[in-house]
Design a protein around this motif. Structure first.
Motif, PDB file in Angstrom:
ATOM      1  N   UNK A 116       0.844  -1.203   0.000  1.00  0.00           N
ATOM      2  CA  UNK A 116       0.000   0.000   0.000  1.00  0.00           C
ATOM      3  C   UNK A 116       0.876   1.249   0.000  1.00  0.00           C
ATOM      4  N   UNK A 117       0.387   2.258  -0.684  1.00  0.00           N
ATOM      5  CA  UNK A 117       1.129   3.516  -0.724  1.00  0.00           C
ATOM      6  C   UNK A 117       0.465   4.522   0.199  1.00  0.00           C
ATOM      7  N   UNK A 118       1.241   5.076   1.090  1.00  0.00           N
ATOM      8  CA  UNK A 118       0.717   6.098   1.992  1.00  0.00           C
ATOM      9  C   UNK A 118       1.576   7.335   1.822  1.00  0.00           C
ATOM     10  N   UNK A 119       0.941   8.464   1.769  1.00  0.00           N
ATOM     11  CA  UNK A 119       1.714   9.704   1.624  1.00  0.00           C
ATOM     12  C   UNK A 119       1.770  10.430   2.962  1.00  0.00           C
ATOM     13  N   UNK A 120       2.957  10.579   3.446  1.00  0.00           N
ATOM     14  CA  UNK A 120       3.152  11.301   4.715  1.00  0.00           C
ATOM     15  C   UNK A 120       4.428  12.107   4.559  1.00  0.00           C
ATOM     16  N   UNK A 121       4.253  13.397   4.389  1.00  0.00           N
ATOM     17  CA  UNK A 121       5.444  14.195   4.067  1.00  0.00           C
ATOM     18  C   UNK A 121       6.335  14.371   5.287  1.00  0.00           C
ATOM     19  N   UNK A 122       7.632  14.331   5.036  1.00  0.00           N
ATOM     20  CA  UNK A 122       8.578  14.585   6.126  1.00  0.00           C
ATOM     21  C   UNK A 122       8.743  16.097   6.280  1.00  0.00           C
ATOM     22  N   UNK A 123       9.100  16.518   7.472  1.00  0.00           N
ATOM     23  CA  UNK A 123       9.231  17.949   7.754  1.00  0.00           C
ATOM     24  C   UNK A 123      10.704  18.318   7.866  1.00  0.00           C
ATOM     25  N   UNK A 124      10.989  19.560   7.526  1.00  0.00           N
ATOM     26  CA  UNK A 124      12.365  20.060   7.688  1.00  0.00           C
ATOM     27  C   UNK A 124      12.537  20.502   9.140  1.00  0.00           C
ATOM     28  N   UNK A 125      12.783  19.527  10.011  1.00  0.00           N
ATOM     29  CA  UNK A 125      12.864  19.844  11.441  1.00  0.00           C
ATOM     30  C   UNK A 125      14.329  19.954  11.861  1.00  0.00           C
ATOM     31  N   UNK A 126      14.654  21.057  12.509  1.00  0.00           N
ATOM     32  CA  UNK A 126      15.997  21.214  13.060  1.00  0.00           C
ATOM     33  C   UNK A 126      15.955  20.671  14.484  1.00  0.00           C
ATOM     34  N   UNK A 127      16.861  19.763  14.775  1.00  0.00           N
ATOM     35  CA  UNK A 127      16.877  19.163  16.113  1.00  0.00           C
ATOM     36  C   UNK A 127      17.529  20.131  17.107  1.00  0.00           C
ATOM     37  N   UNK A 128      16.780  20.549  18.119  1.00  0.00           N
ATOM     38  CA  UNK A 128      17.382  21.460  19.098  1.00  0.00           C
ATOM     39  C   UNK A 128      18.519  20.765  19.855  1.00  0.00           C
ATOM     40  N   UNK A 129      19.642  21.441  19.936  1.00  0.00           N
ATOM     41  CA  UNK A 129      20.817  20.869  20.606  1.00  0.00           C
ATOM     42  C   UNK A 129      20.469  20.500  22.044  1.00  0.00           C
ATOM     43  N   UNK A 130      20.846  19.311  22.441  1.00  0.00           N
ATOM     44  CA  UNK A 130      20.739  18.908  23.838  1.00  0.00           C
ATOM     45  C   UNK A 130      19.327  18.640  24.327  1.00  0.00           C
ATOM     46  N   UNK A 131      18.363  18.545  23.409  1.00  0.00           N
ATOM     47  CA  UNK A 131      16.960  18.388  23.843  1.00  0.00           C
ATOM     48  C   UNK A 131      16.772  17.106  24.661  1.00  0.00           C
ATOM     49  N   UNK A 132      17.488  16.038  24.278  1.00  0.00           N
ATOM     50  CA  UNK A 132      17.337  14.771  25.011  1.00  0.00           C
ATOM     51  C   UNK A 132      17.863  14.901  26.439  1.00  0.00           C
ATOM     52  N   UNK A 133      18.882  15.727  26.596  1.00  0.00           N
ATOM     53  CA  UNK A 133      19.502  15.857  27.914  1.00  0.00           C
ATOM     54  C   UNK A 133      18.627  16.665  28.868  1.00  0.00           C
ATOM     55  N   UNK A 134      18.237  17.868  28.435  1.00  0.00           N
ATOM     56  CA  UNK A 134      17.481  18.686  29.392  1.00  0.00           C
ATOM     57  C   UNK A 134      16.061  18.149  29.585  1.00  0.00           C
ATOM     58  N   UNK A 135      15.544  17.462  28.569  1.00  0.00           N
ATOM     59  CA  UNK A 135      14.215  16.862  28.740  1.00  0.00           C
ATOM     60  C   UNK A 135      14.256  15.797  29.833  1.00  0.00           C
ATOM     61  N   UNK A 136      15.268  14.949  29.782  1.00  0.00           N
ATOM     62  CA  UNK A 136      15.379  13.896  30.800  1.00  0.00           C
ATOM     63  C   UNK A 136      15.635  14.486  32.188  1.00  0.00           C
ATOM     64  N   UNK A 137      16.419  15.564  32.212  1.00  0.00           N
ATOM     65  CA  UNK A 137      16.732  16.177  33.507  1.00  0.00           C
ATOM     66  C   UNK A 137      15.483  16.776  34.149  1.00  0.00           C
ATOM     67  N   UNK A 138      14.713  17.475  33.347  1.00  0.00           N
ATOM     68  CA  UNK A 138      13.532  18.132  33.910  1.00  0.00           C
ATOM     69  C   UNK A 138      12.432  17.096  34.227  1.00  0.00           C
ATOM     70  N   UNK A 139      12.404  16.016  33.415  1.00  0.00           N
ATOM     71  CA  UNK A 139      11.434  14.947  33.706  1.00  0.00           C
ATOM     72  C   UNK A 139      11.758  14.255  35.027  1.00  0.00           C
ATOM     73  N   UNK A 140      13.045  14.090  35.287  1.00  0.00           N
ATOM     74  CA  UNK A 140      13.443  13.414  36.533  1.00  0.00           C
ATOM     75  C   UNK A 140      12.969  14.210  37.747  1.00  0.00           C
ATOM     76  N   UNK A 141      12.944  15.539  37.593  1.00  0.00           N
ATOM     77  CA  UNK A 141      12.463  16.394  38.682  1.00  0.00           C
ATOM     78  C   UNK A 141      10.990  16.093  38.981  1.00  0.00           C
ATOM     79  N   UNK A 142      10.180  16.121  37.931  1.00  0.00           N
ATOM     80  CA  UNK A 142       8.737  15.922  38.120  1.00  0.00           C
ATOM     81  C   UNK A 142       8.455  14.530  38.686  1.00  0.00           C
ATOM     82  N   UNK A 143       9.146  13.533  38.146  1.00  0.00           N
ATOM     83  CA  UNK A 143       8.905  12.158  38.616  1.00  0.00           C
ATOM     84  C   UNK A 143       9.298  12.029  40.099  1.00  0.00           C
ATOM     85  N   UNK A 144      10.430  12.656  40.456  1.00  0.00           N
ATOM     86  CA  UNK A 144      10.873  12.582  41.854  1.00  0.00           C
ATOM     87  C   UNK A 144       9.931  13.336  42.792  1.00  0.00           C
ATOM     88  N   UNK A 145       9.370  14.439  42.304  1.00  0.00           N
ATOM     89  CA  UNK A 145       8.386  15.161  43.119  1.00  0.00           C
ATOM     90  C   UNK A 145       7.131  14.291  43.279  1.00  0.00           C
TER      91      UNK A 145
END
Lengths: 302, 473
Positions: free
Chosen positions: B113-142
Motif C-alpha cells: 500500500x502507498x501512503x503519503x506522509x510528508x517529512x518535515x524540515x525539522x531542526x533538532x534542538x541541541x541537547x533536547x534529550x539531555x534537558x528533557x530527561x533532567x527536567x522529567x526526573x524532577x517531576x517524577x521525583x516530586x
C-alpha cells in the motif's frame, strides 16, 4: 581565596606560555636549518654568490610538469624549481620575493600559471603557505600573512611576537615536522635536490589512448601579474609565463600581460603522459621539459 | 559556542568574574545571572529554541508546584502524565517525527500500500534529550515524594538550563543539583583548582584524541569498501576512542566548569574501556543516562521483582530505548540491541561480580580486550549512516577485500594517526594507574598538568575543531 586562585592560575599560565614559546623558538630554529620545505631548502643548500639562470615557480603543476634537471641538461643552464603544491599566484610571488630577499639572483623566472589565477587571485591564505612561516620575522613574509588573515585567531600575525600561537595552531604542519628534522635535517618533503617532484603513472588510464581536446577561450589579465613582473624587473629578472599540459583542454589564450607566454596546454597528445587530468607522470614530465627547453632556448639567448 | 572555542573562553571568563566579583553576596542574583548566561549560551546556537527550553521548564515548574499541593492520587497521576506527555511530545516531535513518518510509509509500502506522509524540515534542538530527561526526573521525583517541589522559579529555570551541562549532560538528578541552587555558594580554592585540572584533562581527551581521531575515522568510514582489514580495524579503534574522548572529555569539562561556579556534578564515566565485561562497561559508560534508565524505566517496568525472565525482557527494553534515545535511526536501535544481547549471558549467569575499579592483571587482560572488541563492533553501528553500511563495514573487515590504508595514505594522515595512538596510550596509562589507586577522578600533579598543557598545545587538532558528537542527541 579568589586572589590566590587567580595568582596561581596566572603563575601556571606564565610558566606554560614560557615553555611553549621556548619550544616554538627551538622548532623555528630546527625548521630554518632543515631542508624539509622549499623556503629553507633554498637558503641552506645553495650559495647566493652563484647566480641561477632561472627559477621555476608554480603550484603542483609547476612542481611536477617540468623538471629543472632536464632543462639544465639540454640548455647547460643552472635552475631550481621552487614550486609548491596547493599554492596560488600570491604565494608564488611570495616565494619569488623570498628567493631574492635571501640574496639569490636569476635572469629568468618561469611562472607556471594555473587557470584559477589567469584573471584574478584569491586573497586567502593557501593551504601550504605555512611552509613560509619559519621566516615570519622577515617583513615581506609577515606582511603577506597579516594582509590575508581573518577571524579572531590570527596565528601568523600573532606568531611573529608569540611563536607559541603559530606553532601550536599549526602543530602537525610545523611543530611535529620540526622534531622530525632534528633527526633528519636534510630530509626534503616531496621534492628532489633540484626541487622537482614526479608523480607515478596513472592507475586510472592504463591504456595508451590519443587525447581529445576541448578548446577553451581564456584571458590572462590578473593584475597581480603586473606586480609580479614589476618586482622581477627591479631585480633584473624577466618573467616567462608557462601553461603546462592538460589532459583534455586546449587553452586559447588572449594575453594582456606583456611577459612571454609559452602555452603548452595541448602539446601532449596521449594519456600515457598523465597522472591525472592536470598532472603529468615521469614520462610526461620528460617530454614537457624537453618541449619547454626548446622554447626557452631562443628566449635565454636574447 | 562549544567548550573548545575562543568564544566560549571569553564567555566563561566574563561570567566567572561577574558571578564571583559582582554578585557573590546575593544568591538570587547569582542564580538569575546563571540563568541569563545559560540562555545566552544556548541562544548563541539558535535563540529560537530558547522558547522550547523555557516552555519545558515552565511546565515542570508548574506541575511540580501542583504536585506539592495535591494529595489526590489520580490528580497527581494526571499531572505527572501531563508533564511526561509534554516533554516526550516535544522530544518525539523534534527528534523522531521524520523517523516514524518514514518508517510508517515504508511499512505500508512493504505490504503493497502507498501512503503519503510528508517529512518535515525539522531542526533538532541541541541537547533536547539531555534537558528533557533532567527536567522529567524532577517531576517524577516530586511525584514519588523523593524531593520537595521547588518554589524558587529562577533557581528551577537555572537548574534546567545550567550551561555547563545543558547540551550534553551529565543528566543531573534534581535531588542532587537543584538543592545546590538553593543554598549560598562560596568560592572554594581547592574545588576551583580541581575544576581547572579536570577541564584540562577533558580538553586533552577532546582536542588531542577525539578531534584528531575524527579525521582518520571519517576517512575510513566514508570509504570503507576500499579499506584493508587493518585500516578498518584502526577505524573501529579510533572511533572507540574518538567517542570516548569526545563525550567523556565534554563531561569532564562540564564538571570542571561547574566546580568553578561552586557546583558539584555527578561523574559520568569511570574508565569504561578497562571493563572486563559488558555489564561493567555499562556501569562505567554514560553513568548518568544508565542510572536514569534504571531509576525511571527499568524499575517502573518491574525491574527484577517479577522473576528472571521478566527482568531480562526489561533489560532488553532498557537497552533498546537507550539506543533509540541516542538518535532516530535504526543504527542506534541495533546498537542498543547488540549491547542488550551481549549483556544477556552475564545477566543469566549472574556469576560475575562487577568491580568498581579494574586492577589490571595478566589474568583479566584477555577479558578486557574481549570486552573492548565487543564494544567496538557495536560502535560500527553507532558510527555508520545506515545498518547496511555497518553490515558492509564488518563484512569487509572479515573478508578483507580492500587494500587501501587511509590512516597512512599521506604524511599528514600518518602523523595524525601517530598523535592519536600517543593520546590513546597516555589515556590508558593514566586510567590504569588511577584505577589501581581506586580513584574515579584523574587528579594530575602540578608537573603532570604542565606537561599535559604542553601536549595539548602541540598535539591538539586546533584547525579541526569538531562539535561534540553528543550535541546531536
Amino acid at each position: 581565596m579568589m586572589k590566590k586562585f587567580l595568582i596561581q592560575l596566572s603563575k601556571y599560565f606564565l610558566i606554560i606560555a614560557l615553555i611553549a614559546n621556548l619550544l616554538s623558538l627551538i622548532s623555528n630554529f630546527l625548521l630554518k636549518r632543515s631542508s624539509i620545505f622549499k623556503a629553507s631548502f633554498l637558503v641552506n643548500n645553495f650559495d647566493p654568490e652563484q647566480a641561477f639562470d632561472y627559477f621555476i615557480i608554480g603550484s603542483s603543476r609547476g612542481l611536477t610538469s617540468i623538471g629543472s634537471e632536464e632543462i639544465d641538461q639540454k640548455l647547460t643552464t643552472r635552475g631550481i624549481n621552487l614550486s609548491q603544491d596547493d599554492t596560488g599566484l600570491p604565494s608564488q610571488l611570495l616565494m619569488a620575493k623570498h628567493f631574492f630577499e635571501s640574496g639569490f639572483r636569476a635572469s629568468y623566472c618561469i611562472l607556471v600559471l594555473d587557470e584559477p589565477d589567469f584573471e584574478h587571485s584569491s586573497m586567502q591564505i593557501n593551504d601550504n603557505d605555512y611552509r613560509m612561516a619559519p621566516y615570519l620575522q622577515r617583513d615581506y613574509i609577515y606582511d603577506y600573512f597579516r594582509e590575508r588573515e581573518r577571524g579572531i585567531i590570527r596565528p601568523y600575525t600573532l606568531g611573529k611576537y608569540v611563536p607559541a600561537v603559530l606553532y601550536s595552531y599549526y602543530n602537525t604542519e610545523l611543530f611535529i615536522p620540526s622534531l622530525f628534522t632534528l633527526f633528519r635535517p636534510t630530509y626534503r618533503h616531496r621534492f628532489d635536490q633540484y626541487g622537482n617532484y614526479t608523480y607515478p603513472d596513472s592507475q586510472l588510464n592504463p591504456e595508451n589512448e590519443s587525447l581529445k581536446f576541448i578548446q577553451v577561450q581564456k584571458k590572462i589579465s590578473n593584475t597581480l601579474l603586473y606586480e609580479f613582473e614589476e618586482y622581477l624587473r627591479t631585480r633584473g629578472c624577466q618573467l616567462i609565463l608557462y601553461v603546462a599540459p592538460y589532459e583534455n583542454r586546449e587553452l586559447i589564450i588572449q594575453q594582456e600581460v606583456k611577459a612571454p607566454l609559452i602555452n603548452h596546454s595541448s602539446t601532449l597528445l596521449e594519456n600515457s603522459y598523465f597522472y591525472d587530468p592536470i598532472h603529468l607522470n615521469e614520462k610526461g614530465k620528460l617530454e614537457a621539459s624537453s618541449l619547454l627547453a626548446k622554447e626557452l632556448q631562443p628566449l635565454f639567448q636574447k | 559556542m562549544i567548550f573548545n572555542s575562543i568564544e566560549f573562553a571569553f564567555f566563561l571568563v566574563i561570567v566567572f568574574f561577574i558571578y564571583w566579583v559582582l554578585l557573590k553576596k546575593d544568591l538570587n542574583l547569582q542564580n538569575l545571572f546563571l540563568l541569563i548566561s545559560s540562555y545566552f549560551f544556548y541562544g548563541w546556537w539558535n535563540w529560537k529554541f530558547l522558547t522550547l527550553i523555557a516552555f519545558s521548564s515552565l511546565t515542570d515548574y508548574l506541575v511540580g508546584r501542583q504536585l506539592g499541593k495535591s494529595q489526590n492520587q489520580s490528580t497527581r497521576k494526571g499531572l505527572l502524565l501531563i508533564s511526561i506527555l509534554i516533554n516526550l511530545g516535544l522530544l518525539g516531535f523534534f527528534k523522531y517525527y521524520n523517523f516514524f513518518a518514514q518508517n510508517f510509509v515504508d511499512a505500508f509500502l512493504f505490504f503493497g500500500s502507498k501512503v503519503s506522509l510528508s517529512s518535515l524540515q525539522i531542526v533538532l534542538p541541541v541537547g533536547i534529550s539531555f534537558y528533557t530527561f533532567q527536567t522529567m526526573s524532577y517531576t517524577i521525583d516530586v511525584y514519588r515524594k523523593k524531593i520537595n517541589p521547588c518554589k524558587d522559579y529562577i533557581a528551577f529555570f537555572a537548574f534546567v538550563s545550567f550551561f555547563p551541562q545543558l547540551v550534553a549532560g551529565p543528566i543531573e538528578r534534581a535531588g542532587h543539583l537543584l538543592p545546590q541552587f538553593l543554598k549560598a555558594r562560596f568560592f572554594d580554592y581547592k574545588i576551583a583548582v580541581s575544576g581547572i585540572r579536570i577541564i584540562l584533562w577533558g580538553l586533552f581527551k577532546k582536542m588531542v584524541i577525539a578531534d584528531n581521531a575524527a579525521m582518520i575515522v571519517d576517512g575510513i568510514f566514508n570509504d570503507y569498501s576500499t579499506q584493508s582489514p587493518l585500516s578498518l580495524s584502526i577505524g573501529i579503534l579510533f572511533f572507540a576512542f574518538q567517542i570516548y574522548g569526545d563525550f567523556s572529555g565534554y563531561s569532564d569539562i562540564a564538571i570542571g566548569i561547574s566546580r568553578l561556579f561552586g557546583f558539584d556534578l555527578m561523574s559520568n564515566f569511570r574508565f569504561p574501556y578497562l571493563s572486563s565485561n559488558i555489564s561493567e562497561f555499562w556501569k562505567r559508560w554514560h553513568i548518568s543516562l544508565s542510572s536514569w534508565f534504571k531509576d525511571y524505566l527499568y524499575i517502573p517496568l518491574g525491574g527484577n521483582r517479577k522473576g528472571k525472565w521478566f527482568s531480562l525482557i526489561n533489560v532488553l527494553i532498557v537497552f533498546l530505548v537507550s539506543g533509540f534515545w541516542h538518535g532516530a535511526n535504526w543504527t542506534f536501535i541495533i546498537w542498543g540491541l547488540i549491547n542488550g544481547l551481549l549483556y544477556v549471558p552475564l545477566y543469566i549467569s549472574k556469576g560475575i561480580k562487577d568491580e568498581e575499579f579494574t586492577q589490571l592483571r595478566l589474568t583479566n587482560l584477555p577479558k578486557i580486550l574481549f570486552t573492548f572488541i565487543l564494544v567496538g563492533f557495536g560502535w560500527v553501528y553507532f558510527r555508520s549512516p545506515s545498518v547496511y553500511d555497518a553490515n558492509q563495514y564488518l563484512i569487509h573487515l572479515f573478508t578483507g577485500s580492500g587494500s587501501a590504508m587511509y590512516f597512512s595514505s599521506s604524511s599528514k594522515h600518518l602523523l595524525v594517526s601517530l598523535i592519536c595512538l600517543i593520546g590513546i596510550a597516555i589515556i590508558l596509562i593514566v586510567e590504569i594507574r588511577y584505577s589501581r589507586l581506586k580513584k574515579g577522578e584523574v587528579t594530575l600533579s602540578n608537573f603532570q598538568l604542565i606537561l599535559l598543557s604542553l601536549l595539548l598545545l602541540f598535539m591538539a587538532a586546533f584547525k579541526n575543531p569538531i562539535s561534540f558528537i553528543y550535541f546531536q542527541f
